[in-house]
Design a protein around this motif. Structure first.
Motif, PDB file in Angstrom:
ATOM      1  N   ARG A 103       0.859  -1.134   0.051  1.00  0.00           N
ATOM      2  CA  ARG A 103       0.094  -0.044   0.037  1.00  0.00           C
ATOM      3  C   ARG A 103       0.906   1.278   0.003  1.00  0.00           C
ATOM      4  NH1 ARG A 103      -3.089  -2.623   4.512  1.00  0.00           N
ATOM      5  NH2 ARG A 103      -4.843  -3.447   3.280  1.00  0.00           N
ATOM      6  N   SER A 108      -3.056  -0.563  -4.986  1.00  0.00           N
ATOM      7  CA  SER A 108      -4.480  -0.289  -4.497  1.00  0.00           C
ATOM      8  C   SER A 108      -4.746  -1.585  -3.889  1.00  0.00           C
ATOM      9  CB  SER A 108      -5.173   0.127  -5.700  1.00  0.00           C
ATOM     10  OG  SER A 108      -5.353  -0.902  -6.525  1.00  0.00           O
ATOM     11  N   GLU A 109      -6.030  -1.283  -3.308  1.00  0.00           N
ATOM     12  CA  GLU A 109      -6.746  -2.583  -2.698  1.00  0.00           C
ATOM     13  C   GLU A 109      -7.096  -3.442  -3.720  1.00  0.00           C
ATOM     14  OE1 GLU A 109      -7.129  -3.271   0.505  1.00  0.00           O
ATOM     15  OE2 GLU A 109      -5.833  -1.283   0.931  1.00  0.00           O
ATOM     16  N   ASP A 111      -5.444  -4.075  -6.633  1.00  0.00           N
ATOM     17  CA  ASP A 111      -4.169  -4.705  -6.962  1.00  0.00           C
ATOM     18  C   ASP A 111      -3.828  -5.811  -5.694  1.00  0.00           C
ATOM     19  OD1 ASP A 111      -3.832  -2.857  -8.951  1.00  0.00           O
ATOM     20  OD2 ASP A 111      -2.515  -1.439  -7.726  1.00  0.00           O
TER      21      ASP A 111
END
Length: 188
Positions: A103, A108-109, A111
Motif C-alpha cells: 500500500r 491499491s486494494e 491490486d
C-alpha cells in the motif's frame, strides 16, 4: 511462536547489536509501513527468530536491508514479488507486513486483491508486469525458460533480474523460517 522471546536484559553483545538494529534507526521509523519490534520492546516477525543466531541474523538483515532500501527495481514491483512469495507459502507475517508495504508503495486494494486471487492487477507498468510474470514462473518451476529469460532481461536488464531472483529467494527463506518457528503477525 515456538520459541520464547529473548529478554533484552540477557542478550549477548551480538544479540544486542542485532536487537538495536530493529528497535532504532530506519527500520524502527514511525513512518515505516510495519514494525519489527513491539512498543514494549519485543522483536516480531523474522528478527524474533534471527536473534537466536546473531551471525545468521546479521547476514539476513543485511540482505533484507539491500532488498528494501537499495534495489533498483520499482518499489511496487518489489512488493508484488514479495506478496507473490507470501501468497505462495501462505505466510501470514509476510502478507501482514508486505500488504502494508505494498500500500505504501502505491498498490491499491484492487491490486492487492488481484494478487491474493492469483490474478494480474490491471495497469501494471512494463517492469511490474515483467516482475510479476518472472516471479510466478520462478515460484512455479524454479527457473525461467529461454523466452521468459530474454523477455525479463529486455525489460529489467540482467542486474534487475539478479535482484528479482535474490528477492524471491530471500523471501522464500523468510517464509520458511516464519513457518517452522510459527511466527504470526500481531493480533489486529
Amino acid at each position: 511462536m515456538r520459541v520464547e522471546d529473548v529478554d533484552p536484559a540477557g542478550m549477548s553483545d551480538e544479540q544486542r547489536s542485532l536487537y538495536e538494529w530493529y528497535t532504532t534507526g530506519r527500520r524502527a521509523s514511525p513512518d515505516s509501513p510495519f514494525q519489527l519490534s513491539t512498543p514494549d520492546g519485543k522483536l516480531q516477525g523474522p528478527p524474533a527468530v534471527w536473534i537466536l543466531s546473531p551471525a545468521f541474523g546479521q547476514a539476513l538483515q543485511k540482505i533484507g536491508g539491500v532488498v528494501r532500501y537499495e534495489s533498483a527495481l520499482p518499489a511496487r514491483g518489489r512488493e508484488i514479488a514479495i506478496l507473490l512469495v507470501g501468497h505462495h507459502h501462505r505466510s501470514a507475517f509476510e502478507l501482514y507486513a508486505h500488504t502494508r508495504a505494498g500500500r505504501a508503495a502505491g498498490l491499491s486494494e484492487h491490486d492487492l486483491a488481484a494478487l491474493a486471487d492469483g490474478k494480474e492487477p490491471s495497469d501494471l507498468s512494463a517492469a511490474e508486469g515483467s516482475i510479476l510474470r518472472a516471479t510466478k514462473a520462478i515460484l512455479d518451476r524454479g527457473t525461467l525458460d529461454d523466452l521468459e529469460y530474454r523477455d525479463t532481461v529486455d525489460i529489467l536488464g540482467e542486474p534487475g533480474l539478479l535482484e528479482l531472483v535474490t528477492i524471491v529467494g530471500y523471501y522464500n527463506i523468510v517464509a520458511w523460517q516464519l513457518a517452522v518457528f510459527d511466527v504470526q503477525p500481531p493480533a489486529a
